[in-house]
Every structure is written in C-alpha cells, then in structure tokens.
Scaffold this motif. Structure first.
Motif, PDB file in Angstrom:
ATOM      1  N   GLY A  66       0.781  -1.233   0.000  1.00  0.00           N
ATOM      2  CA  GLY A  66       0.000   0.000   0.000  1.00  0.00           C
ATOM      3  C   GLY A  66       0.810   1.278   0.000  1.00  0.00           C
ATOM      4  N   GLN A  67       2.048   1.222  -0.524  1.00  0.00           N
ATOM      5  CA  GLN A  67       2.889   2.406  -0.567  1.00  0.00           C
ATOM      6  C   GLN A  67       2.870   3.043  -1.956  1.00  0.00           C
ATOM      7  OE1 GLN A  67       4.305   3.393   2.459  1.00  0.00           O
ATOM      8  NE2 GLN A  67       2.892   1.746   2.963  1.00  0.00           N
ATOM      9  N   ALA A 198      -1.586  -6.136   6.194  1.00  0.00           N
ATOM     10  CA  ALA A 198      -2.072  -5.523   7.435  1.00  0.00           C
ATOM     11  C   ALA A 198      -1.691  -4.046   7.487  1.00  0.00           C
ATOM     12  CB  ALA A 198      -1.496  -6.266   8.644  1.00  0.00           C
ATOM     13  N   VAL A 199      -0.455  -3.735   7.105  1.00  0.00           N
ATOM     14  CA  VAL A 199      -0.010  -2.335   7.082  1.00  0.00           C
ATOM     15  C   VAL A 199      -0.780  -1.552   6.024  1.00  0.00           C
ATOM     16  CG1 VAL A 199       1.964  -0.842   6.555  1.00  0.00           C
ATOM     17  CG2 VAL A 199       2.253  -2.830   8.046  1.00  0.00           C
ATOM     18  N   ARG A 200      -1.022  -2.186   4.903  1.00  0.00           N
ATOM     19  CA  ARG A 200      -1.779  -1.512   3.830  1.00  0.00           C
ATOM     20  C   ARG A 200      -3.200  -1.171   4.287  1.00  0.00           C
ATOM     21  NH1 ARG A 200      -3.639  -5.479  -0.644  1.00  0.00           N
ATOM     22  NH2 ARG A 200      -5.076  -5.938   1.066  1.00  0.00           N
ATOM     23  N   GLU A 203      -2.548   0.845   9.217  1.00  0.00           N
ATOM     24  CA  GLU A 203      -1.202   0.873   9.790  1.00  0.00           C
ATOM     25  C   GLU A 203      -1.241   0.920  11.319  1.00  0.00           C
ATOM     26  OE1 GLU A 203       1.356   3.440   7.567  1.00  0.00           O
ATOM     27  OE2 GLU A 203       2.700   3.726   9.278  1.00  0.00           O
ATOM     28  N   VAL A 204      -2.188   1.690  11.869  1.00  0.00           N
ATOM     29  CA  VAL A 204      -2.278   1.823  13.332  1.00  0.00           C
ATOM     30  C   VAL A 204      -2.674   0.481  13.961  1.00  0.00           C
ATOM     31  CG1 VAL A 204      -3.468   2.984  15.214  1.00  0.00           C
ATOM     32  CG2 VAL A 204      -2.818   4.268  13.164  1.00  0.00           C
ATOM     33  N   ALA A 205      -3.662  -0.172  13.361  1.00  0.00           N
ATOM     34  CA  ALA A 205      -4.088  -1.469  13.879  1.00  0.00           C
ATOM     35  C   ALA A 205      -2.978  -2.504  13.759  1.00  0.00           C
ATOM     36  CB  ALA A 205      -5.334  -1.945  13.128  1.00  0.00           C
ATOM     37  N   ALA A 206      -2.230  -2.441  12.649  1.00  0.00           N
ATOM     38  CA  ALA A 206      -1.118  -3.384  12.483  1.00  0.00           C
ATOM     39  C   ALA A 206      -0.070  -3.172  13.567  1.00  0.00           C
ATOM     40  CB  ALA A 206      -0.499  -3.196  11.098  1.00  0.00           C
TER      41      ALA A 206
END
Length: 325
Positions: A66-67, A198-200, A203-206
């Motif tokens: 997701g970058q 997960a980061v995509r 990010e906060v939840a990851a």
C-alpha cells in the motif's frame, strides 16, 4: 514418499486451472507469431516478460504494502547498470545477475527510508526525488557508466551458451518471470505477505498487533527493488545498450500504470499490465499507418490513443485486467 490425504487430488485439481491460465497467453503468442512473424513476436514476448518482472515489484510495493512508488524505474536502472558495469569488466552475465538483483534491493531499502517519517503522497514524492538522484548519479559517474553517452551490453550467456536469438531471450525472460512469480506467491502466503497487507489496510491497527510498519515497508521495498533489479539486468542484455535517460520518470509512470492496468493487488496483473504497456503502442503505430492523410501525420497521435486505451481500461476494469470487478 506418501503424500497427505487428498494431496494428490488437490494437485490434480490445480493442474487444469494452471493450464487454463496459460491458454490465453498461448493463443496471444500464436496469433502474434502468425500476424507479425516469429522473430518480432518473440522479441515483444521477451519485453513483456521482462516488464512483468519489474511489474511484480510494483505489485508488492503498491498493491500489497500500500505504498506510493513514483520512482521504480530508478531501481530497474540500478540493476541494469550493475549488470552492464560488471559484464564490461569481464564478469560472466550469470554471475553478475545476483549483483544486479542486490543493487535493486539496496536501492529499494534506501528509497524506503523516508517512510519512517513520511506517509502517503509525501512519501511518494520522496521516491520521485530518489529516482531523480539516481538518474543524475548515473550521469555523473562517467568513469563507471560512461555518463549520458551510455554503454553497450553484450548478449546474455550461461556456461558458454549465448542467448543471441529472440527465441532464447524469450525463454530466459519467461523462465525468470515464472521463478519470480513463484517466489512472490510464496511470499504473499507467508507472514511477510500478511504483514504487508495488514499495514496496507490499517497501519495503526497493524502496529497495535505487534507489527513494525517501518520495517514491513522496508521489506516490501527491498523485495520490489530486487525484482526491479532482476528486470533491469535482463533488460540491459535484451536492449544491448543502457543510458540514464532510458530510466527516467516516463518509465517510472509506465511501471506504475502497468500495475494499475493489470491489477495492482494480483500477481497476474503484472503480466497483463506488461502486455498492454508493451504491445498497445505497437498496435497503435500499425493502426496509424492505415489512417488517411492528415490523421496519419498528426503529431502525438500515439500518445492520445494510448491515453484513451488506458482510460478505457481503468473505467471498464477498475480493479485491473486480472482483478475481480
């Protein structure tokens, strides 16, 4: 060896699916050979497979992690120049290939460093700046790269066997793409792939789940850079000449479009996107020759038609040609 219950049945069930996925490509290649001739069609097949390897890197970075990556061509350039310089100094192409992959991976790691402080479009702009720095560095390092004049690269060879024909080049590229796609598929099914997604997605939840977003982003860029470096190393041999301007911003945007046209979240999207990016301009050029008088001589017509094709694909298939719409 005794397999697990149902293992043989599952493998047998997968085989027809794999063959079905290859059937469209076989038909496209057969049609291209019949219409354009074997030599020309295989030459384009070589480029499609090579672009697809670089496209896998974009799919990993953009679609999975997701970058925003606006300078992926710089990583291709690092692989191409590492290969070209080492081969020019007498190293066999096969032994130089890991160095090209490593150069792309190192470039990916460096390009990802701003992700520790920046996000979204700001980070995307930093990757754009990284691409400009790499292009300028290749021009300035004349002692190694011959600067803006570029440098020639000989044919790819393995233990005395020389990939001098378009058939041999296509075979090498397709095999390299198949190996890269297999490795990517394994990665996406591993904890690394799950961490990227997960980061995509959040990010906060990851981070709350114990995932280090900065390290995960760097992993994605290293893998994406390694794939781009591999594509660049092969590209240098197929084109036979490398210069900094070949890997400018236009090439970066082509790679980005490749992923979105094919489907940024699916590995198969890299191959379908590469097919559009490589073949459509050629078809437009052929169609232009059939236009009457002033239409055929209109400046920039190829770019207009190519843009129209891109817009049509995005509108009709928002998730990409390989995506589920």
């Amino acid at each position: 060896m005794i397999g697990l219950p149902g293992e043989g049945k599952a493998a047998g069930a997968r085989l027809p699916g794999a063959l079905r996925s290859l059937l469209p490509w076989a038909l496209i290649l057969a049609l291209a050979v019949a219409v354009l001739g074997a030599d020309y069609a295989l030459g384009k097949a070589t480029l499609v497979a090579t672009y697809a390897i670089a496209g896998l890197g974009v799919v990993i970075v953009v679609g999975q992690a997701g970058q925003i990556a606006l300078g992926q061509a710089a990583l291709v350039a690092l692989g191409a120049y590492a290969q070209a310089v080492l081969v020019a100094r007498g190293l066999p192409p096969l032994l130089a290939l890991p160095a090209g992959v490593a150069a792309g991976a190192l470039g990916g790691a460096l390009a990802s460093l701003p992700a520790r402080r920046l996000g979204g479009l700001y980070f995307g702009m930093s990757t754009l700046a990284f691409a400009l720095i790499v292009e300028e560095a290749l021009v300035r390092a004349e002692a190694w790269t011959h600067g803006a004049a570029g440098m020639t690269v000989g044919a790819f060879s393995i233990f005395g066997w020389r990939a001098g024909s378009t058939l041999a080049q296509a075979l090498v590229s397709v095999l390299a793409f198949a190996a890269a796609a297999f490795a990517c598929r394994r990665l996406l099914r591993s904890r690394h792939g799950r961490a990227w997604r997960a980061v995509r997605d959040d990010e906060v939840a990851a981070a709350a789940c114990g995932i280090a977003p900065a390290a995960v982003k760097m992993q994605a860029f290293v893998v994406g850079g390694a794939l781009s470096g591999l594509a660049g190393a092969l590209y240098a041999h197929w084109i036979g000449f490398v210069s900094p301007e070949q890997f400018g911003l236009v090439f970066s945007f082509e790679l980005l479009m490749l992923a979105f046209i094919g489907g940024a979240r699916r590995l198969a999207g890299a191959a379908w996107g590469a097919l559009v990016i490589v073949v459509i301009p050629q078809l437009i050029a052929v169609a232009r020759d059939q236009l009457p008088g002033d239409w055929a001589r209109a400046a920039g017509l190829e770019l207009v038609l190519f843009g129209a094709v891109i817009v049509a694909v995005v509108l009709l298939r928002p998730a990409g040609l390989a995506g589920r719409n």
